[in-house]
Design an enzyme around this catalytic site. Structure first.
Site, PDB file in Angstrom:
ATOM      1  N   ARG A 119     -17.776 -22.922   2.071  1.00 21.28           N
ATOM      2  CA  ARG A 119     -19.095 -22.272   1.930  1.00 21.28           C
ATOM      3  C   ARG A 119     -19.931 -22.655   3.142  1.00 21.28           C
ATOM      4  O   ARG A 119     -20.177 -23.842   3.361  1.00 21.28           O
ATOM      5  CB  ARG A 119     -19.784 -22.709   0.634  1.00 21.28           C
ATOM      6  CG  ARG A 119     -21.254 -22.291   0.581  1.00 21.28           C
ATOM      7  CD  ARG A 119     -21.900 -22.471  -0.768  1.00 21.28           C
ATOM      8  NE  ARG A 119     -21.453 -21.476  -1.716  1.00 21.28           N
ATOM      9  CZ  ARG A 119     -22.140 -21.089  -2.798  1.00 21.28           C
ATOM     10  NH1 ARG A 119     -23.323 -21.619  -3.060  1.00 21.28           N
ATOM     11  NH2 ARG A 119     -21.653 -20.186  -3.627  1.00 21.28           N
ATOM     12  N   HIS A 146     -19.658 -12.697  -0.145  1.00 13.51           N
ATOM     13  CA  HIS A 146     -19.391 -13.597  -1.277  1.00 13.51           C
ATOM     14  C   HIS A 146     -18.289 -12.970  -2.141  1.00 13.51           C
ATOM     15  O   HIS A 146     -18.527 -12.546  -3.268  1.00 13.51           O
ATOM     16  CB  HIS A 146     -20.676 -13.790  -2.083  1.00 13.51           C
ATOM     17  CG  HIS A 146     -20.669 -14.967  -2.993  1.00 13.51           C
ATOM     18  ND1 HIS A 146     -19.605 -15.846  -3.084  1.00 13.51           N
ATOM     19  CD2 HIS A 146     -21.598 -15.415  -3.877  1.00 13.51           C
ATOM     20  CE1 HIS A 146     -19.892 -16.782  -3.982  1.00 13.51           C
ATOM     21  NE2 HIS A 146     -21.082 -16.548  -4.471  1.00 13.51           N
ATOM     22  N   GLN A 149     -17.528 -14.040  -5.914  1.00  8.61           N
ATOM     23  CA  GLN A 149     -18.520 -13.605  -6.901  1.00  8.61           C
ATOM     24  C   GLN A 149     -18.188 -12.210  -7.417  1.00  8.61           C
ATOM     25  O   GLN A 149     -18.191 -11.952  -8.618  1.00  8.61           O
ATOM     26  CB  GLN A 149     -19.913 -13.605  -6.252  1.00  8.61           C
ATOM     27  CG  GLN A 149     -21.008 -13.122  -7.184  1.00  8.61           C
ATOM     28  CD  GLN A 149     -21.247 -14.074  -8.335  1.00  8.61           C
ATOM     29  OE1 GLN A 149     -21.437 -15.258  -8.126  1.00  8.61           O
ATOM     30  NE2 GLN A 149     -21.220 -13.574  -9.566  1.00  8.61           N
ATOM     31  N   ASP A 235     -29.737 -10.031  -7.272  1.00 12.27           N
ATOM     32  CA  ASP A 235     -29.484 -11.337  -6.654  1.00 12.27           C
ATOM     33  C   ASP A 235     -30.848 -11.846  -6.167  1.00 12.27           C
ATOM     34  O   ASP A 235     -31.822 -11.082  -6.137  1.00 12.27           O
ATOM     35  CB  ASP A 235     -28.498 -11.132  -5.478  1.00 12.27           C
ATOM     36  CG  ASP A 235     -28.119 -12.428  -4.752  1.00 12.27           C
ATOM     37  OD1 ASP A 235     -28.457 -13.517  -5.247  1.00 12.27           O
ATOM     38  OD2 ASP A 235     -27.484 -12.336  -3.678  1.00 12.27           O
ATOM     39  N   CYS A 275     -25.837 -12.675 -10.243  1.00 15.74           N
ATOM     40  CA  CYS A 275     -24.839 -13.657  -9.800  1.00 15.74           C
ATOM     41  C   CYS A 275     -25.307 -15.095 -10.034  1.00 15.74           C
ATOM     42  O   CYS A 275     -24.485 -16.003 -10.057  1.00 15.74           O
ATOM     43  CB  CYS A 275     -24.514 -13.438  -8.329  1.00 15.74           C
ATOM     44  SG  CYS A 275     -25.950 -13.502  -7.248  1.00 15.74           S
ATOM     45  N   ARG A 303     -16.092 -16.787 -12.968  1.00 21.88           N
ATOM     46  CA  ARG A 303     -15.825 -17.371 -11.652  1.00 21.88           C
ATOM     47  C   ARG A 303     -14.579 -18.254 -11.736  1.00 21.88           C
ATOM     48  O   ARG A 303     -13.726 -18.237 -10.860  1.00 21.88           O
ATOM     49  CB  ARG A 303     -17.024 -18.192 -11.167  1.00 21.88           C
ATOM     50  CG  ARG A 303     -18.323 -17.426 -10.956  1.00 21.88           C
ATOM     51  CD  ARG A 303     -18.221 -16.436  -9.817  1.00 21.88           C
ATOM     52  NE  ARG A 303     -17.827 -17.091  -8.584  1.00 21.88           N
ATOM     53  CZ  ARG A 303     -18.670 -17.746  -7.758  1.00 21.88           C
ATOM     54  NH1 ARG A 303     -19.969 -17.760  -8.020  1.00 21.88           N
ATOM     55  NH2 ARG A 303     -18.236 -18.318  -6.650  1.00 21.88           N
TER      56      ARG A 303
HETATM   57  N1   CP Z   1     -23.331 -17.447  -7.820  1.00 25.27           N
HETATM   58  C1   CP Z   1     -23.039 -18.544  -7.096  1.00 25.27           C
HETATM   59  O1   CP Z   1     -22.275 -18.516  -6.126  1.00 25.27           O
HETATM   60  O2   CP Z   1     -23.641 -19.662  -7.550  1.00 25.27           O
HETATM   61  P1   CP Z   1     -23.698 -21.063  -6.799  1.00 25.27           P
HETATM   62  O3   CP Z   1     -24.528 -20.884  -5.564  1.00 25.27           O
HETATM   63  O4   CP Z   1     -24.342 -21.986  -7.798  1.00 25.27           O
HETATM   64  O5   CP Z   1     -22.307 -21.510  -6.459  1.00 25.27           O
HETATM   65  N1  NVA Z   2     -27.484 -14.273  -1.891  1.00 29.33           N
HETATM   66  C1  NVA Z   2     -27.492 -15.588  -2.494  1.00 29.33           C
HETATM   67  C2  NVA Z   2     -26.313 -15.755  -3.375  1.00 29.33           C
HETATM   68  C3  NVA Z   2     -26.318 -17.053  -4.142  1.00 29.33           C
HETATM   69  C4  NVA Z   2     -25.085 -17.210  -4.963  1.00 29.33           C
HETATM   70  C5  NVA Z   2     -27.540 -16.644  -1.408  1.00 29.33           C
HETATM   71  O1  NVA Z   2     -26.844 -16.498  -0.407  1.00 29.33           O
HETATM   72  O2  NVA Z   2     -28.276 -17.622  -1.571  1.00 29.33           O
END
Ligand code: CP
Ligand code: NVA
Length: 316
Positions: A119, A146, A149, A235, A275, A303
């Site tokens: 990540r 992502h 997700q 989101d 999400c 997930r």
């Molecule tokens: N939806 C999602 O990716 O959540 P987190 O940022 O908590 O991993």
């Molecule tokens: N768009 C959001 C998704 C979080 C899971 C972010 O990048 O923070």
């Protein structure tokens, strides 16, 4: 005499013709995408009594440069449940956080571990990692995409609606961030209609839309986008890394909220999805969130199952 453990990183992978990565839904074949979705259902049904443990003897690194609740937990649990050992690495605790190049970190890890779940900010960093580590690499969220997700979201929709055929999915909010971009690639690949309701400045780039193809409608007209939709999805307005833009984003996106009047425009029984994490009173109101909490937390649970299917696919 030399004892080889099952899945010794270097040797094991030398024998693989092709190392599989999940960096974007765009790069998944339709066949692999459908296989992962089917396996996700099996993973859910057989949790706790899987017949095979495809990660037995393996160590998988979770390298995180951003905060996470769902992705971290579901991958740590998922790797363990498939027989592997997860190793969580916050980038600030390793030399990467002090500027060691991604390609050097990747070459070190490629010699010791079996797979990586990454990540970070730039999509190109995940791509570089995969290229240099030469071990299965999974995108656990970048600024651009992502994919994990959306796999869990598709699993959730399929559980509740049985088929994606003829479906209209409407995304509301920051239509240029990682989650809608991964939705674009999924919609183009699977052939359902995706509408993105967002102010002009927060609509996906022409380049992405052109690359993906498919039936993607981008509009500023929130009501038109919600009309007769099967799914309303949102989101956060301020993604991780965009905190300095908070005031401008709250102003620009303030009308792009999923709330009761919007839900009324959609099909009866519409699935409202998020999400997570959710900011009530911003992209969704509290009443609508709580009314659809079962769907939203099923997404979160899925997930785990969808990513276990990805892990199985990655080492197959
Ligand atoms: N939806 C999602 O990716 O959540 P987190 O940022 O908590 O991993
Ligand atoms: N768009 C959001 C998704 C979080 C899971 C972010 O990048 O923070």
């Amino acid at each position: 005499m030399r004892f080889l453990t099952h899945g010794e990183p270097g040797k094991h992978l030398d024998h693989q013709r092709h190392v599989k990565h999940l960096l974007s839904i765009e790069q998944l074949t339709l066949r692999d995408l459908n296989q992962i979705l089917a396996d996700a259902v099996t993973m859910k049904r057989t949790r706790g009594r899987h017949r095979s443990l495809p990660l037995a003897g393996q160590t998988w690194a979770l390298i995180f440069a951003k905060a996470s609740t769902r992705t971290r937990i579901s991958f740590e649990v998922g790797v363990s449940e498939l027989g592997g050992r997860p190793m969580f690495l916050n980038t600030m605790d390793i030399q990467m956080g002090r500027g060691e190049p991604i390609k050097d970190t990747a070459r070190v890890m490629g010699r010791m571990i079996h797979g990586a779940i990454f990540r970070t900010f730039a999509q190109t960093d995940v791509e570089d990692f995969a290229r240099f580590a030469k071990i299965p690499t999974i995108n656990a969220l970048t600024d651009q995409e992502h994919p994990c997700q959306i796999l869990a979201d598709l699993q959730t929709i399929l559980e509740k609606r049985k088929s994606l055929r003829g479906l209209v999915v409407t995304f509301v909010g920051d239509g240029a961030c990682n989650v809608p971009v991964s939705w674009i690639f999924a919609a183009a690949k699977l052939g359902f209609e995706l509408r993105i309701a967002a102010p002009k400045k927060f609509q996906p780039s022409r380049a992405i839309l052109k690359r993906a193809g498919g039936n993607i409608v981008c509009t500023e007209d929130l009501k038109a986008a919600a009309r007769q939709a099967d799914v309303l999805y949102t989101d956060v307005w301020v993604s991780m890394g965009k905190e300095s833009e908070t005031a401008a984003r709250l102003k620009a996106l303030k009308h792009y909220q999923i709330n009761r009047p919007l839900v009324k425009l959609a099909k009866p029984g519409v699935l409202v999805m998020h999400c997570l994490p959710a900011y009530r009173g911003k992209e969704i109101d509290n009443e609508t969130f709580e009314a659809h909490a079962d769907t939203i937390f099923t997404q979160a649970e899925n997930r785990l199952h969808a990513q276990k299917a990805v892990l199985k696919w990655a080492v197959s």
